[in-house]
Design a protein around this motif. Structure first.
Motif, PDB file in Angstrom:
ATOM      1  N   ARG A  39       0.819  -1.217   0.000  1.00 34.62           N
ATOM      2  CA  ARG A  39       0.000   0.000   0.000  1.00 34.62           C
ATOM      3  C   ARG A  39       0.851   1.265   0.000  1.00 34.62           C
ATOM      4  O   ARG A  39       0.469   2.277  -0.601  1.00 34.62           O
ATOM      5  N   ASP A  40       2.019   1.235   0.654  1.00 34.83           N
ATOM      6  CA  ASP A  40       2.864   2.426   0.628  1.00 34.83           C
ATOM      7  C   ASP A  40       3.413   2.678  -0.775  1.00 34.83           C
ATOM      8  O   ASP A  40       3.597   3.838  -1.179  1.00 34.83           O
ATOM      9  N   GLN A  41       3.643   1.615  -1.544  1.00 37.65           N
ATOM     10  CA  GLN A  41       4.107   1.778  -2.923  1.00 37.65           C
ATOM     11  C   GLN A  41       3.000   2.337  -3.812  1.00 37.65           C
ATOM     12  O   GLN A  41       3.265   3.136  -4.719  1.00 37.65           O
ATOM     13  N   ALA A  43       0.562   4.276  -2.645  1.00 43.80           N
ATOM     14  CA  ALA A  43       0.392   5.661  -2.206  1.00 43.80           C
ATOM     15  C   ALA A  43       1.465   6.570  -2.798  1.00 43.80           C
ATOM     16  O   ALA A  43       1.202   7.736  -3.126  1.00 43.80           O
ATOM     17  N   ALA A  44       2.683   6.044  -2.935  1.00 42.89           N
ATOM     18  CA  ALA A  44       3.788   6.864  -3.426  1.00 42.89           C
ATOM     19  C   ALA A  44       3.555   7.343  -4.857  1.00 42.89           C
ATOM     20  O   ALA A  44       3.988   8.448  -5.230  1.00 42.89           O
ATOM     21  N   ILE A  45       2.863   6.540  -5.661  1.00 42.56           N
ATOM     22  CA  ILE A  45       2.614   6.922  -7.055  1.00 42.56           C
ATOM     23  C   ILE A  45       1.199   7.443  -7.245  1.00 42.56           C
ATOM     24  O   ILE A  45       0.898   8.117  -8.238  1.00 42.56           O
ATOM     25  N   GLY A  46       0.334   7.167  -6.286  1.00 46.28           N
ATOM     26  CA  GLY A  46      -1.066   7.563  -6.358  1.00 46.28           C
ATOM     27  C   GLY A  46      -1.923   6.431  -6.901  1.00 46.28           C
ATOM     28  O   GLY A  46      -1.543   5.758  -7.865  1.00 46.28           O
ATOM     29  N   LEU A  47      -3.075   6.223  -6.278  1.00 48.09           N
ATOM     30  CA  LEU A  47      -3.923   5.098  -6.650  1.00 48.09           C
ATOM     31  C   LEU A  47      -4.387   5.186  -8.098  1.00 48.09           C
ATOM     32  O   LEU A  47      -4.401   4.175  -8.813  1.00 48.09           O
ATOM     33  N   GLY A  63      -2.463  -9.752  -5.372  1.00 43.40           N
ATOM     34  CA  GLY A  63      -2.840  -9.347  -4.023  1.00 43.40           C
ATOM     35  C   GLY A  63      -2.380  -7.934  -3.763  1.00 43.40           C
ATOM     36  O   GLY A  63      -1.491  -7.418  -4.444  1.00 43.40           O
ATOM     37  N   VAL A  64      -2.995  -7.290  -2.799  1.00 47.91           N
ATOM     38  CA  VAL A  64      -2.522  -6.016  -2.272  1.00 47.91           C
ATOM     39  C   VAL A  64      -2.111  -6.263  -0.826  1.00 47.91           C
ATOM     40  O   VAL A  64      -2.839  -6.861  -0.038  1.00 47.91           O
ATOM     41  N   LEU A  86     -10.988  -0.537   5.411  1.00 46.67           N
ATOM     42  CA  LEU A  86     -11.989  -0.197   4.395  1.00 46.67           C
ATOM     43  C   LEU A  86     -11.333   0.558   3.242  1.00 46.67           C
ATOM     44  O   LEU A  86     -11.668   0.332   2.072  1.00 46.67           O
ATOM     45  N   HIS A  87     -10.379   1.437   3.557  1.00 46.93           N
ATOM     46  CA  HIS A  87      -9.618   2.110   2.495  1.00 46.93           C
ATOM     47  C   HIS A  87      -8.785   1.100   1.704  1.00 46.93           C
ATOM     48  O   HIS A  87      -8.660   1.219   0.477  1.00 46.93           O
TER      49      HIS A  87
END
Length: 275
Positions: A39-41, A43-47, A63-64, A86-87
């Protein structure tokens, strides 16, 4: 005879040298079309950009990583964890991921109540279920080695995870990571049970080194340790799961220091020869 199964790269494996976009480019260059990002990866580029890259390149997201971490000392703390999960479901849905991997969390604060922590896990996943079902996201509990029971995961065997699955229903399954379950004397029966329940959502591979210098950050490349990878693979396939083998290697002193292209090349050779 060994069947031909695809490779997925858990992006922890190259996290020290590649971000999300670079990892996708490297995988495609190596002929690998499946990934599992953290998830941090994302977030770093934007969803939105991560989803565009996945969509435009027809990437399978196996998978995430990760949701979970449910136990907390207070009701407010437990609710905050549920809100974060949930996010995570939204992120997995945006990437059309096969599942959201759950590392469930350990004992909250100074607690010694392992049974209570496991109940918090069941309650936390139950609270996620309506949103997961509405979003079409499967939830994969990843049992972690017992050495992590206190701080990272109070669910430590596939059978413990499947007990939760039986309570919560078909949206919840397991991610079988060989690093965490290879030692279990009930492994064959547990994987067969997961197959009968149709609850195997992911299969992660690496190896257990002897000696292991760091229990978190010294995973081995397949073939460099003691795990019976072909044996476990056969159990998983006999149970009916033929999805990509997801390579997840945390290796601060070895593989994280090597160029990503080199790492992927070794992975492809080892999967073909020893897995």
């Amino acid at each position: 005879m060994k069947t031909d199964r695809a490779i997925s790269i858990n992006l922890a494996t190259t996290r020290q040298v590649w971000g999300f976009a670079e990892a996708v480019d490297g995988c495609l260059k190596a002929g690998i079309t499946a990934i599992s990002p953290w998830r941090d990866q994302i977030a770093a580029i934007g969803l939105d950009e991560a989803a565009r890259i996945v969509r435009d390149n027809k990437i399978q997201v196996t998978g995430v990583c990760r949701g979970g971490m449910f136990p907390a000392e207070t009701a407010a703390g437990r609710q905050a964890q549920i809100d974060d999960n949930l996010h995570a479901i939204d992120e997995a849905a945006a990437l059309n991921a096969d599942c959201l991997v759950l590392v469930v969390g350990g004992l909250p604060g100074s607690s010694k109540d392992l049974v209570g922590a496991r109940q918090m896990v069941t309650d936390g996943i139950a609270a996620m279920l309506p949103h997961a079902k509405a979003s079409g996201v499967k939830l994969a509990i990843e049992p972690l080695h017992p050495m992590y029971a206190a701080d990272r995961a109070c669910i430590n065997t596939i059978d413990q995870a499947l007990d939760v699955c039986e309570v919560l229903g078909e949206t919840v399954g397991v991610a079988i990571d060989v690093y965490h379950v290879w030692w279990d004397p009930q492994l064959a029966n547990a994987i067969a049970r997961a197959g009968r329940m149709n609850r195997i959502f992911a299969h992660h591979i690496c190896d257990w080194l002897v000696p292991t210098k760091d229990m978190l950050l010294d995973r081995g490349m397949m073939g460099d340790g003691v795990i019976d990878l072909p044996g476990i693979r056969k159990m998983v396939e006999d149970a009916g799961f033929f999805g990509p083998q997801e390579v997840e290697i945390f290796s601060q002193d070895n593989w994280w220091k090597r160029p990503g292209d080199e790492v992927l090349g070794v992975i492809k050779e080892r999967v073909a020869s020893v897995c």
